[in-house]
Design a protein around this motif. Structure first.
Motif, PDB file in Angstrom:
ATOM      1  N   ASP A  82      49.178  38.366  52.498  1.00  0.00           N
ATOM      2  CA  ASP A  82      49.704  37.542  51.406  1.00  0.00           C
ATOM      3  C   ASP A  82      48.790  37.499  50.192  1.00  0.00           C
ATOM      4  N   ASN A  83      47.506  37.611  50.418  1.00  0.00           N
ATOM      5  CA  ASN A  83      46.561  37.540  49.303  1.00  0.00           C
ATOM      6  C   ASN A  83      45.199  38.060  49.795  1.00  0.00           C
ATOM      7  N   ALA A  84      44.287  38.215  48.855  1.00  0.00           N
ATOM      8  CA  ALA A  84      42.970  38.756  49.212  1.00  0.00           C
ATOM      9  C   ALA A  84      42.256  37.832  50.191  1.00  0.00           C
ATOM     10  N   THR A  85      42.487  36.523  50.063  1.00  0.00           N
ATOM     11  CA  THR A  85      41.861  35.580  50.992  1.00  0.00           C
ATOM     12  C   THR A  85      42.262  35.928  52.429  1.00  0.00           C
ATOM     13  N   ALA A  86      43.548  36.208  52.629  1.00  0.00           N
ATOM     14  CA  ALA A  86      44.036  36.563  53.973  1.00  0.00           C
ATOM     15  C   ALA A  86      43.441  37.885  54.430  1.00  0.00           C
ATOM     16  N   THR A 109      29.781  35.610  45.209  1.00  0.00           N
ATOM     17  CA  THR A 109      30.919  35.778  46.124  1.00  0.00           C
ATOM     18  C   THR A 109      31.917  34.645  45.876  1.00  0.00           C
ATOM     19  N   TYR A 110      33.195  34.977  45.875  1.00  0.00           N
ATOM     20  CA  TYR A 110      34.259  33.990  45.631  1.00  0.00           C
ATOM     21  C   TYR A 110      34.137  32.843  46.644  1.00  0.00           C
ATOM     22  N   ASN A 111      34.276  31.607  46.161  1.00  0.00           N
ATOM     23  CA  ASN A 111      33.976  30.475  47.033  1.00  0.00           C
ATOM     24  C   ASN A 111      34.816  30.437  48.312  1.00  0.00           C
ATOM     25  N   THR A 165      33.724  40.574  40.116  1.00  0.00           N
ATOM     26  CA  THR A 165      33.467  39.175  40.475  1.00  0.00           C
ATOM     27  C   THR A 165      34.411  38.242  39.722  1.00  0.00           C
ATOM     28  N   SER A 166      34.695  37.120  40.358  1.00  0.00           N
ATOM     29  CA  SER A 166      35.592  36.144  39.751  1.00  0.00           C
ATOM     30  C   SER A 166      34.851  35.283  38.724  1.00  0.00           C
ATOM     31  N   ALA A 167      33.736  34.707  39.131  1.00  0.00           N
ATOM     32  CA  ALA A 167      33.054  33.732  38.274  1.00  0.00           C
ATOM     33  C   ALA A 167      32.336  34.394  37.099  1.00  0.00           C
ATOM     34  N   VAL A 190      34.924  45.287  51.099  1.00  0.00           N
ATOM     35  CA  VAL A 190      35.020  45.084  49.649  1.00  0.00           C
ATOM     36  C   VAL A 190      36.177  44.135  49.361  1.00  0.00           C
ATOM     37  N   ASP A 191      35.856  43.062  48.647  1.00  0.00           N
ATOM     38  CA  ASP A 191      36.860  42.123  48.172  1.00  0.00           C
ATOM     39  C   ASP A 191      37.274  42.602  46.781  1.00  0.00           C
ATOM     40  N   GLY A 192      38.400  43.304  46.759  1.00  0.00           N
ATOM     41  CA  GLY A 192      38.876  43.866  45.489  1.00  0.00           C
ATOM     42  C   GLY A 192      39.998  43.036  44.896  1.00  0.00           C
ATOM     43  N   ALA A 193      39.891  41.717  45.012  1.00  0.00           N
ATOM     44  CA  ALA A 193      40.971  40.834  44.538  1.00  0.00           C
ATOM     45  C   ALA A 193      41.448  41.197  43.127  1.00  0.00           C
ATOM     46  N   HIS A 194      40.501  41.539  42.242  1.00  0.00           N
ATOM     47  CA  HIS A 194      40.836  41.797  40.832  1.00  0.00           C
ATOM     48  C   HIS A 194      40.975  43.269  40.489  1.00  0.00           C
ATOM     49  N   ALA A 195      40.698  44.162  41.442  1.00  0.00           N
ATOM     50  CA  ALA A 195      40.519  45.563  41.049  1.00  0.00           C
ATOM     51  C   ALA A 195      41.818  46.358  40.839  1.00  0.00           C
ATOM     52  N   GLY A 213      42.766  43.974  48.498  1.00  0.00           N
ATOM     53  CA  GLY A 213      43.010  43.805  47.058  1.00  0.00           C
ATOM     54  C   GLY A 213      44.335  43.123  46.818  1.00  0.00           C
ATOM     55  N   ASN A 214      44.432  42.468  45.679  1.00  0.00           N
ATOM     56  CA  ASN A 214      45.674  41.792  45.303  1.00  0.00           C
ATOM     57  C   ASN A 214      46.562  42.706  44.476  1.00  0.00           C
ATOM     58  N   CYS A 215      47.852  42.644  44.757  1.00  0.00           N
ATOM     59  CA  CYS A 215      48.807  43.313  43.863  1.00  0.00           C
ATOM     60  C   CYS A 215      49.367  42.296  42.863  1.00  0.00           C
ATOM     61  N   HIS A 216      49.160  40.990  43.155  1.00  0.00           N
ATOM     62  CA  HIS A 216      49.772  39.970  42.283  1.00  0.00           C
ATOM     63  C   HIS A 216      48.910  39.603  41.078  1.00  0.00           C
ATOM     64  N   LYS A 217      47.705  40.122  40.981  1.00  0.00           N
ATOM     65  CA  LYS A 217      46.923  39.833  39.763  1.00  0.00           C
ATOM     66  C   LYS A 217      47.233  40.908  38.716  1.00  0.00           C
ATOM     67  N   TRP A 218      46.484  42.004  38.718  1.00  0.00           N
ATOM     68  CA  TRP A 218      46.576  42.971  37.616  1.00  0.00           C
ATOM     69  C   TRP A 218      47.653  44.015  37.809  1.00  0.00           C
TER      70      TRP A 218
HETATM   71  C1  LIG Z   1      36.751  37.893  43.979  1.00  0.00           C
HETATM   72  C2  LIG Z   1      37.950  37.161  44.483  1.00  0.00           C
HETATM   73  N1  LIG Z   1      38.202  37.127  45.795  1.00  0.00           N
HETATM   74  C3  LIG Z   1      39.276  36.511  46.311  1.00  0.00           C
HETATM   75  C4  LIG Z   1      40.152  35.854  45.482  1.00  0.00           C
HETATM   76  C5  LIG Z   1      41.300  35.151  46.108  1.00  0.00           C
HETATM   77  O1  LIG Z   1      42.506  35.716  45.709  1.00  0.00           O
HETATM   78  P1  LIG Z   1      43.818  35.077  46.310  1.00  0.00           P
HETATM   79  O2  LIG Z   1      43.881  33.670  45.832  1.00  0.00           O
HETATM   80  O3  LIG Z   1      44.922  35.917  45.775  1.00  0.00           O
HETATM   81  O4  LIG Z   1      43.686  35.159  47.778  1.00  0.00           O
HETATM   82  C6  LIG Z   1      39.940  35.824  44.110  1.00  0.00           C
HETATM   83  C7  LIG Z   1      40.854  35.103  43.231  1.00  0.00           C
HETATM   84  O5  LIG Z   1      40.682  34.980  42.044  1.00  0.00           O
HETATM   85  C8  LIG Z   1      38.811  36.495  43.596  1.00  0.00           C
HETATM   86  O6  LIG Z   1      38.557  36.508  42.293  1.00  0.00           O
END
Ligand SMILES: Cc1ncc(COP(=O)(O)O)c(C=O)c1O
Length: 378
Positions: A82-86, A109-111, A165-167, A190-195, A213-218
């Motif tokens: 469902d998302n990169a977190t999963a 690292t993303y919180n 990175t997110s932050a 590799v957490d490619g949430a944004h890639a 990686g997320n398909c719902h971001k970029w």
């Molecule tokens: C580096 C990184 N990891 C994980 C996530 C989590 O993505 P999601 O909320 O789609 O699971 C984000 C979201 O911005 C992110 O920037």
């Protein structure tokens, strides 16, 4: 760049009385992709039994093959989450951590990912090691590689690396970081949430063990569309966050069914890829990167501040230091929204306040000029 910005805004349902500079957080799905998602849902509701029993398994695999081609990966190595977190939870929850094992993360690292690492490490009696990455980044990424190496040792079992990175919106020197982990004998997630959709990806060449990686971001897919890729040798031990009928039947069987759910976000990924092709995938990445660079440079000049990283480590997002000495990030963000209808994330880093601006096709320089003025008014 006359064919972007205002000229393409009709593709999105976004409220154009506001200024949207935060594509990075949640994406924004174009209307043709939402229409494709709607068509999937109608198919599902019209032929419900046939859809779930016979159509869905085939359609998921066809979609994985198409997405895999885009990612430089074989379709059978790609599963949907469902998302990169999963995706991160699947990997870290599946690795049989042992007492004394170390998982290496970093301050950027993303919180949510830090929390998964801490939670799974605590359950196994493993140790979380956190190194500090430099920010602002002053070099070509060598300092980041050095910081990572300082946390690696023979007990490091797994390293979690962000691709972007997110932050801090830094495009990490990912190949060099992976090489350092390999040299230390550690597994790499590799957490490619944004890639995907922001930077070119070739997963077969990247040599990570796991990539999510997320398909719902970029990539412009609907919310709830993400993927996990894994090297074949690890696949038999990987499980989705929700275990269902597929347990023990293999990687694809386990991930392709995790209980009854709406699969329309996954099945709309081809529509998102097709939408991108109407502009040209490489052209989108190049245009957004160029706009983020122009916007970041303009804002840093206007505020007499600085950018968070050199252009070589940047994609479609840019960090710019704010010319404000005080105020909490949530307050500033709220004022920008309430008083100016500008949506942009604000972060406190390195004893200073920073904004992260995104550049997507619908953005243009006037958006960032409005931000420049609004910040001066604060
Ligand atoms: C580096 C990184 N990891 C994980 C996530 C989590 O993505 P999601 O909320 O789609 O699971 C984000 C979201 O911005 C992110 O920037």
């Amino acid at each position: 760049m006359p064919d972007f910005g205002q000229a393409v805004r009709h593709f999105w349902t976004l409220d154009w009385n506001a200024t949207h500079l935060n594509h990075g957080s949640y994406g924004a799905t174009p209307k043709p992709v939402l229409a494709a998602q709607d068509a999937v849902r109608q198919d599902m509701e019209r032929t419900i039994g046939d859809f779930f029993t016979r159509q869905l398994p085939k359609r998921l695999r066809a979609t994985a093959a198409e997405l895999g081609e885009y990612l430089g990966a074989a379709g059978e190595d790609v599963v949907f989450v469902d998302n990169a977190t999963a995706g991160v939870q699947s990997v870290i929850g599946s690795i049989a951590l042992e007492p004394g094992d170390e998982i290496l993360i970093n301050d950027q690292t993303y919180n949510a990912v830090k929390n998964i690492v801490r939670h799974e490490a605590a359950r196994a009696g493993a140790k979380v090691v956190e190194v500090t990455f430099p920010f602002p980044v002053e070099d070509d990424g060598t300092s980041i590689v050095g910081a990572l190496k300082s946390g690696l040792n023979e007990r490091t079992r797994l390293v979690v690396l962000d691709h972007i990175t997110s932050a801090t919106a830094v495009v990490m020197p990912i190949e060099r970081l992976i090489a350092a982990c390999r040299a230390a004998g550690a597994l790499v997630l590799v957490d490619g949430a944004h890639a995907p959709g922001q930077v070119p990806l070739d997963l077969s060449a990247l040599d990570a063990d796991f990539y999510t990686g997320n398909c719902h971001k970029w990539l412009s897919a609907p919310k709830g569309a993400a993927f996990l890729w894994s090297k074949r040798e690890h696949q038999p031990r990987l499980h989705p966050p929700v275990v269902s009928h597929g347990l023990g039947k293999g990687y694809v069987a386990e991930f392709d069914w995790t209980g009854t759910r709406d699969p329309s976000p996954y099945l709309s990924v081809p529509a998102a890829l097709a939408f991108r092709q109407t502009f040209g995938d490489s052209r989108i990445k190049a245009r957004n990167r160029a706009l983020a660079e122009e916007a970041g440079t303009y804002l840093a000049d206007a505020w007499k501040t600085r950018l968070g990283a050199p252009a070589a480590l940047a994609g479609s997002m840019r960090m710019i230091r704010l010319p404000l000495a005080s105020g909490g990030p949530p307050d500033i963000r709220l004022k920008l929204w309430q008083n100016h209808r500008i949506d942009v994330p604000v972060n406190a880093l390195d004893n200073a306040l920073w904004v992260r601006v995104s550049a997507q096709l619908y953005n243009e320089m006037d958006d960032y000029r409005r931000l420049a003025i609004a910040v001066r008014r604060l």
